[in-house]
Design an enzyme around this catalytic site. Structure first.
Site, PDB file in Angstrom:
ATOM      1  N   TYR A  33      36.263  63.830-145.375  1.00 14.21           N
ATOM      2  CA  TYR A  33      36.463  64.624-144.173  1.00 14.21           C
ATOM      3  C   TYR A  33      37.919  64.617-143.760  1.00 14.21           C
ATOM      4  CZ  TYR A  33      36.934  60.453-141.235  1.00 14.21           C
ATOM      5  OH  TYR A  33      37.386  59.299-140.657  1.00 14.21           O
ATOM      6  N   ARG A 100      17.762  62.960-155.383  1.00 12.06           N
ATOM      7  CA  ARG A 100      18.445  61.684-155.154  1.00 12.06           C
ATOM      8  C   ARG A 100      18.535  60.859-156.433  1.00 12.06           C
ATOM      9  NH1 ARG A 100      17.990  56.456-153.874  1.00 12.06           N
ATOM     10  NH2 ARG A 100      19.524  55.650-152.381  1.00 12.06           N
ATOM     11  N   LYS A 148      39.424  59.231-147.720  1.00 18.93           N
ATOM     12  CA  LYS A 148      38.877  59.469-146.377  1.00 18.93           C
ATOM     13  C   LYS A 148      37.407  59.868-146.482  1.00 18.93           C
ATOM     14  CE  LYS A 148      40.377  61.540-142.008  1.00 18.93           C
ATOM     15  NZ  LYS A 148      40.233  60.310-141.225  1.00 18.93           N
ATOM     16  N   GLU A 181      44.430  48.034-140.463  1.00 19.12           N
ATOM     17  CA  GLU A 181      44.524  49.260-139.655  1.00 19.12           C
ATOM     18  C   GLU A 181      43.419  49.234-138.610  1.00 19.12           C
ATOM     19  OE1 GLU A 181      43.546  52.890-141.813  1.00 19.12           O
ATOM     20  OE2 GLU A 181      42.196  51.770-143.126  1.00 19.12           O
ATOM     21  N   LEU A 206      44.108  53.789-144.822  1.00 18.36           N
ATOM     22  CA  LEU A 206      44.236  55.232-144.974  1.00 18.36           C
ATOM     23  C   LEU A 206      45.679  55.608-144.653  1.00 18.36           C
ATOM     24  CD1 LEU A 206      42.595  57.938-145.361  1.00 18.36           C
ATOM     25  CD2 LEU A 206      42.746  58.132-142.876  1.00 18.36           C
TER      26      LEU A 206
HETATM   27  N1  PMP Z   1      42.833  54.959-140.413  1.00 18.91           N
HETATM   28  C1  PMP Z   1      41.537  55.271-140.306  1.00 18.91           C
HETATM   29  C2  PMP Z   1      40.508  54.329-140.828  1.00 18.91           C
HETATM   30  C3  PMP Z   1      41.155  56.497-139.717  1.00 18.91           C
HETATM   31  O1  PMP Z   1      39.859  56.827-139.635  1.00 18.91           O
HETATM   32  C4  PMP Z   1      42.150  57.355-139.205  1.00 18.91           C
HETATM   33  C5  PMP Z   1      41.794  58.641-138.509  1.00 18.91           C
HETATM   34  N2  PMP Z   1      41.037  59.491-139.274  1.00 18.91           N
HETATM   35  C6  PMP Z   1      43.492  56.982-139.338  1.00 18.91           C
HETATM   36  C7  PMP Z   1      43.797  55.769-139.952  1.00 18.91           C
HETATM   37  C8  PMP Z   1      44.600  57.875-138.832  1.00 18.91           C
HETATM   38  O2  PMP Z   1      44.767  58.971-139.678  1.00 18.91           O
HETATM   39  P1  PMP Z   1      45.370  60.346-139.127  1.00 18.91           P
HETATM   40  O3  PMP Z   1      46.687  60.010-138.518  1.00 18.91           O
HETATM   41  O4  PMP Z   1      45.508  61.184-140.340  1.00 18.91           O
HETATM   42  O5  PMP Z   1      44.394  60.871-138.144  1.00 18.91           O
END
Ligand code: PMP
Length: 285
Positions: A33, A100, A148, A181, A206
């Site tokens: 996503y 499935r 993601k 994070e 991410l």
């Molecule tokens: N880390 C994680 C685990 C996230 O879910 C997100 C937001 N989607 C971010 C970092 C920040 O990413 P972005 O700046 O692209 O929204």
């Protein structure tokens, strides 16, 4: 006004929108996503978000559901039909519908869902003026969080724990005591020397689009940056902390695990980065 969602080629009332029960997104979280900010009716950093989507899909050997240009049109149409001026547009691509079976099915058509919703810029600014609290939790996620995916249960649990503790966000901490994070954001601190510190994005987190743009904003503001890991203890001792995400922008953190960060108020670097962010981010036509 009724909300409209895009589902596999159709614009449908949000309340009636659905995908098949054997969609692999539902069965296996076999999907990815993106969330993109909408500001004054424009997509922010669309190019980078779609590039990251393409990377996520590639890592899972999934195909783009349509061309980049066509996807851009769908995103805009969903924003338009929902009359979103300030808000968020969400898109999800899954491997599609198949009986499935753990193994990847041959020749499924990917599922594409796009939704959009308005958010209050004023409320967000109020929150940024107050700053948010975070708690730390053990990072119990798989090691491909650079993709993601919609498999976000550890993130949901972490954010639920934050909420129960009266905080807005949870910071994951790895086995060595380093902050990785947030549950839905990247984590930053500012050292006593005024250097911004955030973990490298090569693995374990991410690569946030807001993080990437914030690095550019920092360069513009002549703020020194160290891309390196920092521990929970270092965060407790930091003079400032903040998180970044498309949903929050640069959001000051004023408490970590109940301890005040610096003087317990949003810091100068975070406020400057927030104020400058949108003059550096890409505004899509
Ligand atoms: N880390 C994680 C685990 C996230 O879910 C997100 C937001 N989607 C971010 C970092 C920040 O990413 P972005 O700046 O692209 O929204």
């Amino acid at each position: 006004m009724s909300r409209i969602a895009y589902v596999n080629g159709l614009y449908v009332p949000h309340g009636e929108a659905g995908v098949h029960i054997e969609d692999r997104g539902f069965q296996f979280a076999d999907g990815v996503y993106e969330v993109c900010e909408v500001r004054d009716g424009h997509l922010i950093d669309e190019t980078r978000h779609i590039s990251r989507l393409i990377r996520s899909l590639g890592e899972l050997r999934m195909a783009m559901p349509m061309s980049r240009a066509a996807l851009g049109l769908v995103l805009r149409e969903v924003v338009r039909r929902n009359r979103v001026r300030d808000g968020l547009v969400y898109l999800q691509v899954t491997r599609g519908v198949a009986q499935r079976n753990f193994l990847f099915p041959a020749n499924t058509t990917p599922t594409l869902v796009v939704t959009a919703r308005a958010t209050s810029r004023a409320e967000l600014e109020q929150r940024a003026e107050a700053g948010i609290s975070v708690i730390t939790v053990p990072d119990n996620r798989w090691d491909r969080v650079d993709i993601k995916t919609v498999g976000l249960l550890p993130n949901c649990l972490a954010k639920e724990a934050a909420k129960a503790a009266g905080a807005r966000e949870a910071w994951f901490v790895d086995r060595d005591g380093y902050v990785t994070e947030g549950g839905s954001s990247n984590a930053w601190i500012v050292s006593a020397e005024g250097r911004l510190i955030t973990r490298p994005a090569e693995f374990g987190i991410l690569r946030g689009i807001t993080r990437t743009v914030t690095l550019e904003v920092a360069a513009r503001l002549n703020l020194q940056v160290e891309e390196r890991g920092f521990t929970r203890e270092e965060a407790y001792a930091a003079v400032e902390a903040f998180v970044t995400s498309a949903t929050l922008g640069v959001m000051p953190v004023v408490r970590i695990d109940g301890r005040a960060v610096g003087d317990g108020k949003p810091g100068r670097a975070a406020r400057e980065l927030r104020a400058t962010f949108h003059s550096v981010a890409e505004v899509a036509p």
